[in-house]
Design an enzyme around this catalytic site. Structure first.
Site, short mmCIF file in Angstrom:
data_model
loop_
_atom_site.label_atom_id
_atom_site.label_comp_id
_atom_site.label_asym_id
_atom_site.label_seq_id
_atom_site.Cartn_x
_atom_site.Cartn_y
_atom_site.Cartn_z
CE1 TYR A 129 -4.24 -2.42 4.91
CE2 TYR A 129 -3.30 -0.31 4.42
CZ TYR A 129 -3.86 -1.33 3.97
OH TYR A 129 -3.66 -1.82 2.60
CB SER B 116 -0.85 -0.20 1.11
OG SER B 116 -1.64 1.15 1.47
#
Length: 221
Positions: A139, A126
């Site tokens: 995250y 990501s």
């Protein structure tokens, strides 16, 4: 045909990755058993592999039959929107268990099969694994850790290709939850499509054998 295992293949980006690889690879679709996973497998003539990354002790028995594997794509992941002060230890534990420990456990079990094929391990990371994203504390930390594992795997396993893919925001259910947390209206047209990220990922897999793509960063235009 070469073989490819995709985790989190029941929908979203995982299903798009399966669609993109189906013409050139024999697919092993890994994930928690569900009708959605079965439907993707039936549509593509693929095999399902019941796999819960939150239960690493069960992984060895599941993947034991695989003796050679050309591609392993780590796509499965969880996210709990929240700034640091809003998070709980249980959320951090769950995030790390799936996003990091599960990926490590699966990779370790499949290393002999990957070595036998001179394989390729792809981590769907990501943008949050490069720059921490506000409101995605656990995250972001998990994706930084996953990037570190990918770098270590690349350094230690010279026979393998190892790629980290760092997409920006993708139009998925996870994104919709994050936008709701941010108090904004969700417009999928503002984000990368799962098909775009899948194609970019497959391009790294199908690169000429003398090319080793370490990292890909892709953002919405």
């Amino acid at each position: 045909m070469p073989t490819a295992m995709i985790t989190g293949a029941s929908g979203g980006l995982g299903a798009a990755l399966a669609d993109a690889l189906a013409p050139t690879h024999t697919l092993f679709l890994a994930g928690r058993p569900s009708e959605r996973l079965d439907a993707v497998a039936e549509r593509l003539g693929a095999t399902t592999w019941p796999l819960d990354l939150a239960d690493p002790d069960a992984i060895p028995a599941v993947v034991e039959p695989i003796v050679e594997l050309d591609v392993l794509i780590h796509n499965a992941g969880v996210a709990y929107p929240g700034r640091v002060a809003e998070t709980t230890v249980d959320q951090w534990r769950s995030t790390m268990a799936v996003n990091v420990i599960g990926a490590v456990a699966l990779t370790l079990e499949l290393l002999p099969a990957l070595r036998a094929a001179g394989g390729h391990v792809v981590f769907i990371n990501s943008g949050a694994g490069i720059n921490a994203s506000p409101g995605l504390a656990s995250y972001s930390a998990s994706k930084f850790a996953l990037r570190g594992f990918a770098d270590s795997l690349r350094a230690d396993e010279s026979s393998l290709r190892v790629t980290s893919v760092h997409p920006g925001r993708i139009a998925t259910a996870m994104q919709e939850d994050l936008v709701a947390y941010e108090g904004r209206e969700y417009d999928p047209g503002q984000y990368l499509s799962v098909q775009t990220v899948a194609q970019v990922t497959v391009d790294t897999v199908t690169a000429p054998p003398d090319a080793h793509i370490h990292e890909v960063i892709v953002r919405p235009r």
